[in-house]
Each structure stands twice: as structure tokens, then as C-alpha cells.
Design a protein around this motif. Structure first.
Motif, PDB file in Angstrom:
ATOM      1  N   THR A  96     -29.337 -18.685  37.344  1.00 20.32           N
ATOM      2  CA  THR A  96     -28.830 -17.922  36.376  1.00 20.32           C
ATOM      3  C   THR A  96     -29.335 -18.209  34.883  1.00 20.32           C
ATOM      4  O   THR A  96     -29.278 -17.404  34.088  1.00 20.32           O
ATOM      5  CB  THR A  96     -27.219 -17.912  36.218  1.00 20.32           C
ATOM      6  OG1 THR A  96     -27.150 -19.506  35.908  1.00 20.32           O
ATOM      7  CG2 THR A  96     -26.616 -17.929  37.589  1.00 20.32           C
ATOM      8  N   MET A  97     -30.118 -19.282  34.913  1.00 25.40           N
ATOM      9  CA  MET A  97     -30.698 -19.734  33.316  1.00 25.40           C
ATOM     10  C   MET A  97     -31.921 -20.316  33.529  1.00 25.40           C
ATOM     11  O   MET A  97     -32.499 -20.806  34.562  1.00 25.40           O
ATOM     12  CB  MET A  97     -29.591 -20.654  32.563  1.00 25.40           C
ATOM     13  CG  MET A  97     -28.184 -20.397  32.635  1.00 25.40           C
ATOM     14  SD  MET A  97     -27.196 -21.336  31.732  1.00 25.40           S
ATOM     15  CE  MET A  97     -25.669 -20.876  32.001  1.00 25.40           C
ATOM     16  N   GLY A  98     -32.697 -20.233  32.345  1.00 23.29           N
ATOM     17  CA  GLY A  98     -34.019 -20.805  32.349  1.00 23.29           C
ATOM     18  C   GLY A  98     -35.262 -19.840  32.290  1.00 23.29           C
ATOM     19  O   GLY A  98     -35.098 -18.527  32.988  1.00 23.29           O
ATOM     20  N   VAL A  99     -36.240 -20.096  31.512  1.00 21.50           N
ATOM     21  CA  VAL A  99     -37.313 -19.375  31.408  1.00 21.50           C
ATOM     22  C   VAL A  99     -38.322 -19.127  32.763  1.00 21.50           C
ATOM     23  O   VAL A  99     -39.232 -18.551  32.412  1.00 21.50           O
ATOM     24  CB  VAL A  99     -38.207 -19.731  30.065  1.00 21.50           C
ATOM     25  CG1 VAL A  99     -37.165 -19.572  28.943  1.00 21.50           C
ATOM     26  CG2 VAL A  99     -38.881 -20.981  30.192  1.00 21.50           C
ATOM     27  N   ILE A 100     -38.302 -20.172  33.760  1.00 22.46           N
ATOM     28  CA  ILE A 100     -39.215 -20.021  34.780  1.00 22.46           C
ATOM     29  C   ILE A 100     -38.750 -19.129  35.753  1.00 22.46           C
ATOM     30  O   ILE A 100     -39.489 -18.750  36.791  1.00 22.46           O
ATOM     31  CB  ILE A 100     -39.059 -21.269  35.411  1.00 22.46           C
ATOM     32  CG1 ILE A 100     -37.685 -21.718  35.923  1.00 22.46           C
ATOM     33  CG2 ILE A 100     -39.456 -22.594  34.491  1.00 22.46           C
ATOM     34  CD1 ILE A 100     -37.642 -22.843  37.093  1.00 22.46           C
ATOM     35  N   SER A 101     -37.781 -18.251  35.521  1.00 21.68           N
ATOM     36  CA  SER A 101     -37.475 -16.911  36.572  1.00 21.68           C
ATOM     37  C   SER A 101     -37.165 -15.547  35.940  1.00 21.68           C
ATOM     38  O   SER A 101     -36.788 -15.851  34.661  1.00 21.68           O
ATOM     39  CB  SER A 101     -36.001 -17.387  37.337  1.00 21.68           C
ATOM     40  OG  SER A 101     -35.720 -16.203  38.205  1.00 21.68           O
ATOM     41  N   LEU A 102     -37.437 -14.741  36.627  1.00 21.52           N
ATOM     42  CA  LEU A 102     -37.067 -13.314  35.958  1.00 21.52           C
ATOM     43  C   LEU A 102     -35.375 -13.093  36.306  1.00 21.52           C
ATOM     44  O   LEU A 102     -34.959 -13.971  37.189  1.00 21.52           O
ATOM     45  CB  LEU A 102     -37.569 -12.252  36.854  1.00 21.52           C
ATOM     46  CG  LEU A 102     -39.285 -12.330  36.703  1.00 21.52           C
ATOM     47  CD1 LEU A 102     -39.791 -11.287  38.005  1.00 21.52           C
ATOM     48  CD2 LEU A 102     -39.460 -11.849  35.482  1.00 21.52           C
ATOM     49  N   HIS A 103     -34.945 -12.412  35.466  1.00 22.84           N
ATOM     50  CA  HIS A 103     -33.500 -12.445  35.610  1.00 22.84           C
ATOM     51  C   HIS A 103     -32.940 -10.813  35.567  1.00 22.84           C
ATOM     52  O   HIS A 103     -33.106 -10.163  34.587  1.00 22.84           O
ATOM     53  CB  HIS A 103     -32.845 -13.074  34.095  1.00 22.84           C
ATOM     54  CG  HIS A 103     -33.081 -14.247  34.091  1.00 22.84           C
ATOM     55  ND1 HIS A 103     -32.221 -15.433  34.822  1.00 22.84           N
ATOM     56  CD2 HIS A 103     -34.153 -15.084  33.389  1.00 22.84           C
ATOM     57  CE1 HIS A 103     -33.051 -16.480  34.476  1.00 22.84           C
ATOM     58  NE2 HIS A 103     -33.876 -16.438  33.616  1.00 22.84           N
ATOM     59  N   ASN A 104     -32.561 -10.517  36.814  1.00 25.09           N
ATOM     60  CA  ASN A 104     -32.170  -9.087  36.889  1.00 25.09           C
ATOM     61  C   ASN A 104     -30.808  -8.758  35.988  1.00 25.09           C
ATOM     62  O   ASN A 104     -31.011  -7.404  35.425  1.00 25.09           O
ATOM     63  CB  ASN A 104     -31.950  -8.765  38.382  1.00 25.09           C
ATOM     64  CG  ASN A 104     -30.854  -9.867  39.160  1.00 25.09           C
ATOM     65  OD1 ASN A 104     -30.289 -10.532  38.564  1.00 25.09           O
ATOM     66  ND2 ASN A 104     -31.132  -9.840  40.448  1.00 25.09           N
ATOM     67  N   VAL A 105     -29.603  -9.522  35.940  1.00 28.48           N
ATOM     68  CA  VAL A 105     -28.583  -8.833  35.474  1.00 28.48           C
ATOM     69  C   VAL A 105     -28.880  -8.710  33.859  1.00 28.48           C
ATOM     70  O   VAL A 105     -28.567  -7.671  33.171  1.00 28.48           O
ATOM     71  CB  VAL A 105     -27.330  -9.732  35.636  1.00 28.48           C
ATOM     72  CG1 VAL A 105     -26.259  -9.202  34.779  1.00 28.48           C
ATOM     73  CG2 VAL A 105     -27.292  -9.649  37.327  1.00 28.48           C
ATOM     74  N   PRO A 106     -29.414 -10.026  33.235  1.00 27.47           N
ATOM     75  CA  PRO A 106     -29.833  -9.819  31.684  1.00 27.47           C
ATOM     76  C   PRO A 106     -30.846  -8.408  31.618  1.00 27.47           C
ATOM     77  O   PRO A 106     -30.691  -7.750  30.525  1.00 27.47           O
ATOM     78  CB  PRO A 106     -30.572 -11.068  31.349  1.00 27.47           C
ATOM     79  CG  PRO A 106     -29.705 -12.013  32.318  1.00 27.47           C
ATOM     80  CD  PRO A 106     -29.765 -11.206  33.639  1.00 27.47           C
ATOM     81  N   ALA A 107     -31.755  -8.275  32.437  1.00 26.16           N
ATOM     82  CA  ALA A 107     -32.740  -7.328  31.992  1.00 26.16           C
ATOM     83  C   ALA A 107     -31.877  -6.055  32.385  1.00 26.16           C
ATOM     84  O   ALA A 107     -32.226  -4.889  31.306  1.00 26.16           O
ATOM     85  CB  ALA A 107     -33.850  -7.329  33.155  1.00 26.16           C
ATOM     86  N   ALA A 108     -31.026  -5.714  33.169  1.00 18.11           N
ATOM     87  CA  ALA A 108     -30.028  -4.373  33.237  1.00 18.11           C
ATOM     88  C   ALA A 108     -29.551  -4.332  31.841  1.00 18.11           C
ATOM     89  O   ALA A 108     -29.116  -3.203  31.359  1.00 18.11           O
ATOM     90  CB  ALA A 108     -29.429  -4.668  34.610  1.00 18.11           C
ATOM     91  N   PHE A 109     -28.879  -5.504  31.662  1.00 22.35           N
ATOM     92  CA  PHE A 109     -27.903  -5.413  30.428  1.00 22.35           C
ATOM     93  C   PHE A 109     -28.935  -4.909  29.086  1.00 22.35           C
ATOM     94  O   PHE A 109     -28.347  -4.086  28.296  1.00 22.35           O
ATOM     95  CB  PHE A 109     -27.331  -6.656  30.036  1.00 22.35           C
ATOM     96  CG  PHE A 109     -26.756  -6.659  28.686  1.00 22.35           C
ATOM     97  CD1 PHE A 109     -25.462  -6.000  28.498  1.00 22.35           C
ATOM     98  CD2 PHE A 109     -26.968  -7.548  27.644  1.00 22.35           C
ATOM     99  CE1 PHE A 109     -24.790  -6.193  27.522  1.00 22.35           C
ATOM    100  CE2 PHE A 109     -26.458  -7.796  26.549  1.00 22.35           C
ATOM    101  CZ  PHE A 109     -25.416  -6.827  26.283  1.00 22.35           C
ATOM    102  N   ALA A 110     -30.053  -5.592  29.004  1.00 23.85           N
ATOM    103  CA  ALA A 110     -30.939  -5.104  27.931  1.00 23.85           C
ATOM    104  C   ALA A 110     -31.358  -3.678  28.124  1.00 23.85           C
ATOM    105  O   ALA A 110     -31.387  -2.988  26.933  1.00 23.85           O
ATOM    106  CB  ALA A 110     -32.146  -5.917  27.940  1.00 23.85           C
ATOM    107  N   ALA A 111     -31.550  -3.311  29.249  1.00 22.66           N
ATOM    108  CA  ALA A 111     -31.915  -1.735  29.377  1.00 22.66           C
ATOM    109  C   ALA A 111     -30.674  -0.926  28.818  1.00 22.66           C
ATOM    110  O   ALA A 111     -30.791   0.137  28.012  1.00 22.66           O
ATOM    111  CB  ALA A 111     -32.345  -1.476  30.590  1.00 22.66           C
TER     112      ALA A 111
END
Length: 451
Positions: A96-111
Motif C-alpha cells: 500500500t505504500m512506497g515508491v517501489i511499486s505501482l499503486h492502482n487505487v491512488p492512480a484511479a483516485f488521481a484520474a
């Protein structure tokens, strides 16, 4: 072999034990280990349950929430839909946290935020864990975005403004009280103009030295100050004319609070940067962030040199994004934007009737949607020491203690107390609040008197 915590640290207090604390135990621990003076000044009660726009204390008495954690609980306290959406993320077991992974829920929220931004034009997002941190993010963004303009040396904001209490945020804020003892670290110079004054704004911007103009579309902590009609359009015009970034702090007035998704939507104005927080937490998780036009964001962060200039441990994590996404979905599906406009108009009309009834007590009633402020006159001479300088301080305590209505005065202007209830508040609850305010004023007249 796992050890029991009590065998390691006998005095350790578990969550199970904390949830069973009575008021005295909780208050004593808070006085000892947290901010005792603030607890006393805020007249803190012990609420053991919160549901939508109601609180329940240890005795089982019901209280009405007309402050919404200062605009945080837009969708109500402990909204079950928001909890369920957060629960889905927890149960997914994702990283759920950290820059080493893609994040699906935050990406959806940003969109989703990009689509909902003013005019759909603010398509880049960065998140934070609080409004003040989001302001710091915005400050850094505009400094980086204008780094190739050496003539741009200053930040401009408004007198009386409140943008949070971190060092950078109080510097851009317009209240000297909060800057006392703690400023001096930020390297940019900050200037201030009167809020709502178009001429003063142009006189400042024509100097050509300002990187950005920070402002609240409605000043919250300065007493729910609503600017003249057309002010937002004028800001946009002047910022374009004098090559200054327009930064709107919609932390308190945004997200449906004023009867529009964003307060700037009342004039169809698109800023360069928009700061959000409070209601997007769903009332449950500390959360905030910024939205920015792509060209402004890229000017700051597109290069390898500056791409990592603003990162944070909890940035763009799944739990906050789930809360934000759920809050948006609940607001839209339940048409709380329209509800805020209609209920706000109803409440404003009721309060203005009280102003007509008590013209020597109530100085002004103002606001938009369910962001409402009531300004009170000073108490009669000789009564200040006992009751405080304004009727607001006495009435605030009466509403809380006698009628179990939670309200709060504005910290930059204590003559005003404000109503920021959950947008789910009912007209019946508003009626009770209006009736109680009437009775509280009658008590103030009986106890304090009038000029």
C-alpha cells in the motif's frame, strides 16, 4: 515463542483497554501526555460514539455535529460506505505504500480527481497527509516551476488568511499571531494584500516579483469571509496579466461544501494549482493534496534534477486514496452538492431572521452552502473579563453545554462562530439548531445584557 505484552511492559495500555476508558481516565491521560491547555480551551467532551451528524457521550446523551471536525466530516461521521471501501483495500493484501511499486487505487483516485477538477484542466496530482502539508507541497511546486524566472522572488497571499500551521504554511498565512516565534526558515519573501480587494491585488502583482498568489476562495478561519462577486475571475485575469501562478486553497471550502464541487466553480474559474484536504479523508484518515495544470506541474517536476524534490513516506498510499475515492462516490451518488446548496440556503435564511430579531447581538450572517459564519458584537463594557470580548464566546459554550450542539468559533476571528456540519445534516436538525441559537441568545441577553 510470542510473549504477552503485559509480561514485557506491565503498564502498557492496549487498544482494548483504551476503548473501555471512562471520561476521567481519558481526560487525565490527555492532560498529562497531550496538550492540556488546548483541551481546556476547546471545552472537550468525551464522545464514545459518532454516527453521521450525531455524537453520543458516556452518559448516552446525543449531541449534534455542526462543526464536522472543522469541515472534515463532509459525508458524516463513520460513514459505513467509506469504511467498507477502505476495508476492501485492507483485505486485498496489496502493497500500500512506497515508491517501489505501482499503486492502482491512488492512480484511479488521481484520474477521478482530474476529471472533477475545475474545467477538468488540473490533471496532475500529488497527495499529502494533511492540509498544511499540502500547502507546503504547493509552495515547493510554485518555487520549482518558476526557478528559471529570477525576477520572481516573492509569494503573495491575503491578510487574515489561514493555510495551516507548519512553518511554511503560517508564513503564507496572513495572521501574525501564528507566525510569531516560528518563522524565518522559508527562503522566499512573503507579502500580503487585503482579501477581496482587486485594486490592492493589481497594485502588488504589477511589481512583477511574485511567483504565485495564494488565496482561499472563502476565508475560513478569518470568519467565513466571502469576497465580492467576480473576485475569482479578476484574480485569474490579473495572474495571467502579470505572469503569476494562481493557487487556490480549497481545503475548507472545497469538495461540495459551498454547493459546488469547488468554490471556484461558482464563477467557472480554473486556477493553476488547487489545494485539497479535509472532506476527502471521508472523516476517517488524514489526507490532503494538490491538483495542478500539467504544464505547471511538469515545469516543476518533469526533469530528473527535480523529480524527487517532493516525496513523502505516506504519499499516494492505498488507504487514503480509498477513503478519498469513496467520499467522492458517496457525495456524487447522494447528490450532496445540491444538498449543501439547498440546506445552506435554508440555514442562512433562518440565521438572518435571528439577526433581524437580535440586531444588537448579531452583527452579520454570511456564507455559501453549508459553510456559514455568524459574527457577533462585543459584549457591554465591563463584562469582558467575565464573559469574553464578544457574545460569540459565551454563546459557543451555551450551545455546547446547554443544547448539546457542537460549534466552534474561527481561530483568526473569535467574534465569529461557524457552522460546517456534515452535508448529510437534516432540515430537522437545522431547525433544532436555529431554535437553540435563539434560546442561547436569550440567555446571553439575560446574563450579559445588551448595549
Amino acid at each position: 515463542m510470542k510473549k504477552d505484552i503485559k509480561s514485557i511492559m506491565p503498564e502498557f495500555i492496549t487498544v482494548d483497554e483504551a476503548l473501555k476508558f471512562d471520561e476521567e481516565t481519558t481526560r487525565n491521560l490527555q492532560y498529562t501526555h497531550l496538550n492540556k491547555t488546548r483541551t481546556i480551551l476547546c471545552n472537550c467532551k468525551y464522545f464514545v460514539k459518532a454516527d453521521d451528524f450525531t455524537f453520543y457521550d458516556e452518559k448516552g446523551d446525543k449531541h449534534l455535529d455542526f462543526i464536522g471536525a472543522v469541515g472534515v466530516c463532509t459525508v458524516g461521521n463513520n460513514n459505513p460506505f467509506v469504511w467498507n471501501e477502505i476495508k476492501k483495500v485492507v483485505e486485498s493484501g496489496q502493497f500500500t505504500m512506497g515508491v517501489i511499486s505501482l499503486h492502482n487505487v491512488p492512480a484511479a483516485f488521481a484520474a477521478n480527481m482530474a476529471k472533477l477538477s475545475p474545467g477538468g484542466k488540473l490533471t496532475k496530482m500529488a497527495t499529502a497527509t494533511a492540509g498544511a502539508e499540502a500547502i507546503e507541497n504547493a509552495l515547493k511546486l510554485v518555487k520549482l516551476a518558476t526557478r528559471d524566472k529570477p525576477e520572481k522572488t516573492h509569494i503573495l497571499s491575503c491578510e487574515g488568511a489561514f493555510h495551516g500551521k507548519t512553518t511554511g504554511a503560517v508564513t503564507v498565512g496572513g495572521k501574525e499571531k501564528w507566525r510569531t516565534y516560528v518563522t524565518g526558515l522559508p527562503t522566499s519573501t512573503h507579502d500580503y494584500v487585503p482579501f477581496g480587494d482587486e485594486k490592492a491585488l493589481e497594485d502588488a502583482l504589477k511589481k512583477g516579483i511574485y511567483k504565485a498568489f495564494f488565496f482561499e476562495p472563502i476565508q475560513g478561519e478569518n470568519g467565513i469571509k466571502v469576497p465580492p462577486e467576480g473576485y475569482y475571475k479578476k484574480i485569474r485575469e490579473l495572474c495571467d496579466k502579470y505572469d503569476t501562478l494562481m493557487v487556490a486553497d480549497e481545503i475548507q471550502c472545497g469538495f461540495a461544501r459551498t454547493g459546488k464541487m469547488w468554490c471556484l466553480d461558482h464563477e467557472d474559474v480554473i486556477p493553476d494549482v488547487l489545494v485539497f484536504a479535509k472532506g476527502f479523508s471521508g472523516g476517517l484518515i488524514p489526507f490532503g493534496g494538490i491538483l495542478a495544470k500539467e504544464d505547471v506541474y511538469n515545469a516543476a517536476y518533469l526533469s530528473e534534477e527535480t523529480a524527487m524534490h517532493h516525496t513523502a513516506t505516506y504519499q499516494e498510499n492505498h488507504l487514503c486514496a480509498a477513503a478519498g475515492n469513496a467520499a467522492i462516490q458517496f457525495v456524487l451518488e447522494n447528490d450532496l452538492i445540491t444538498a449543501a446548496a439547498e440546506k445552506g440556503k435554508y440555514m442562512l435564511e433562518g440565521l438572518k431572521k435571528l439577526q433581524e430579531k437580535y440586531p444588537k447581538i448579531i452583527k452579520d450572517v454570511r456564507g455559501r452552502g453549508l459553510m456559514i459564519g455568524v459574527e457577533f458584537f462585543d459584549v457591554p463594557p465591563g463584562k469582558e473579563a467575565e464573559f469574553g470580548p464578544q457574545y460569540s464566546l459565551f454563546l459557543d459554550q451555551v450551545l455546547v453545554d446547554d443544547f448539546r450542539i457542537q460549534v466552534m468559533f474561527t481561530i483568526n476571528n473569535p467574534a465569529v462562530y461557524r457552522y460546517l456540519p456534515p452535508l448529510t445534516i437534516t432540515k430537522e436538525a437545522i431547525d433544532y439548531c436555529l431554535e437553540s441559537t435563539d434560546k442561547a441568545i436569550q440567555k446571553a441577553i439575560d446574563v450579559i445584557g445588551v448595549v
